[in-house]
Design an enzyme around this catalytic site. Structure first.
Site, PDB file in Angstrom:
ATOM      1  N   GLY A  38       2.889  -0.454   5.089  1.00 40.20           N
ATOM      2  CA  GLY A  38       3.587  -0.221   6.352  1.00 40.20           C
ATOM      3  C   GLY A  38       4.940  -0.899   6.421  1.00 40.20           C
ATOM      4  CG  ASP A  59       0.684  -2.042  -3.099  1.00 42.12           C
ATOM      5  OD1 ASP A  59      -0.529  -1.966  -3.381  1.00 42.12           O
ATOM      6  OD2 ASP A  59       1.112  -2.036  -1.927  1.00 42.12           O
ATOM      7  NE  ARG A  70      -0.872   0.603   8.438  1.00 43.21           N
ATOM      8  CZ  ARG A  70      -1.941   1.220   7.978  1.00 43.21           C
ATOM      9  NH1 ARG A  70      -2.263   2.423   8.422  1.00 43.21           N
ATOM     10  NH2 ARG A  70      -2.688   0.679   7.051  1.00 43.21           N
ATOM     11  CE  LYS A  83      -1.194   1.824  -0.181  1.00 45.05           C
ATOM     12  NZ  LYS A  83      -1.433   0.799   0.844  1.00 45.05           N
ATOM     13  CG  LEU A 107       2.264  -9.438  -9.508  1.00 44.36           C
ATOM     14  CD1 LEU A 107       3.609  -9.872  -8.925  1.00 44.36           C
ATOM     15  CD2 LEU A 107       2.471  -8.624 -10.770  1.00 44.36           C
ATOM     16  CG  ASP A 127      -2.689  -6.031   4.162  1.00 49.60           C
ATOM     17  OD1 ASP A 127      -2.856  -6.682   3.118  1.00 49.60           O
ATOM     18  OD2 ASP A 127      -3.295  -4.975   4.399  1.00 49.60           O
ATOM     19  CB  CYS A 173       6.784 -25.592   7.007  1.00 49.93           C
ATOM     20  SG  CYS A 173       7.630 -26.393   5.641  1.00 49.93           S
ATOM     21  CB  CYS A 185      -3.468  -3.583   9.917  1.00 50.03           C
ATOM     22  SG  CYS A 185      -1.945  -4.452  10.310  1.00 50.03           S
TER      23      CYS A 185
HETATM   24 ZN   LIG Z   1       6.986 -26.117   3.487  1.00 47.38          ZN
END
Ligand SMILES: [Zn+2]
Length: 245
Positions: A38, A59, A70, A83, A107, A127, A173, A185
């Protein structure tokens, strides 16, 4: 830049903030797009159209019918295809001069790091939380700017982490990776244009970063699709972040 390129990109070249020099920089850039769903759809379509010279598509999923609501880079005829292959075909149909490579498998950490180090910008269009932490780590380690987007239900968010800058926060962080499974989703749903809005923002921000004018480093934009409202939040680096401190 040849005459044909000049003609194709004239609307961008006309802008004082881009010009021939900026367009040439886009043409010379390499962007790694992780996730061709999406968010990845508008990211890839706009970067290809805008003339980002080299796109690496990562992907390992195949297109399913429920994606087509979408994931606008794919079509009915793409169902069952990888994809990345479906996306590559569409992108080359828009802009045949691009260099596009596909990574149709999950990967490894080493491979991810290698691909991030070769990219000028990485775009996170996946996602799931575990993958986001891995991408973030690889980008911090290789000091590659990361344009991150997410969308679910009627909400989306977008920001940039640029570990070339000492003051920039990273993904970790903001979020801890302990025991987060996170919403998806698939379970929660998402309205089609929300991913388009966020993905298009990501594409613009990639261009900004490539031109050295990031708008979202240290800033999180949150989109509310119900009220078509944006919130802008300043992000701070976590001084005890395990990844980037
Ligand atoms: Zn950080």
């Amino acid at each position: 830049m040849n005459k044909q390129q000049h003609n194709r990109y004239q609307r961008q070249i006309r802008l004082a903030s881009i010009g021939e020099k900026g367009q040439q920089r886009l043409l010379d850039s390499r962007v790694l797009i992780i996730g061709l769903g999406g968010l990845g759809s508008p990211v890839a379509l706009y970067l290809a159209a805008a003339g980002v010279g080299e796109l690496v598509l990562s992907d390992y999923d195949v297109v399913e019918e429920s994606n087509l609501q979408r994931q606008i880079i794919h079509t009915q005829a793409s169902i069952g295809r990888l994809k990345v292959e479906s996306a590559k075909e569409r992108l080359l149909a828009i802009n045949p001069e691009l260099k596009i490579s596909c990574l149709p498998h999950q990967l490894s950490a080493d491979e991810l790091q290698d691909q991030c180090s070769k990219a000028d910008v990485v775009v996170d269009c996946i996602d799931n939380f575990p993958g986001r932490f891995l991408i973030n780590k690889a980008c911090v380690e290789t000091q590659t700017p990361l344009v991150s987007g997410a969308a679910i239900k009627l909400e989306g968010q977008v920001t940039t982490f640029d570990s070339r800058l000492k003051t920039s926060p990273c993904y970790q962080c903001l979020y801890t990776d302990e025991g987060v499974e996170g919403a998806t989703c698939e379970r929660e749903g998402v309205v089609a244009p929300v991913v388009g809005v966020i993905g298009t923002m990501q594409a613009q921000e990639v261009i900004n970063v490539l031109l050295g004018k990031s708008a979202l480093t240290g800033t999180l934009m949150i989109f509310d699709a119900q009220y078509l409202d944006w919130q802008r939040i300043t992000l701070l680096k976590n001084p005890v972040c395990p990844i980037c401190h």
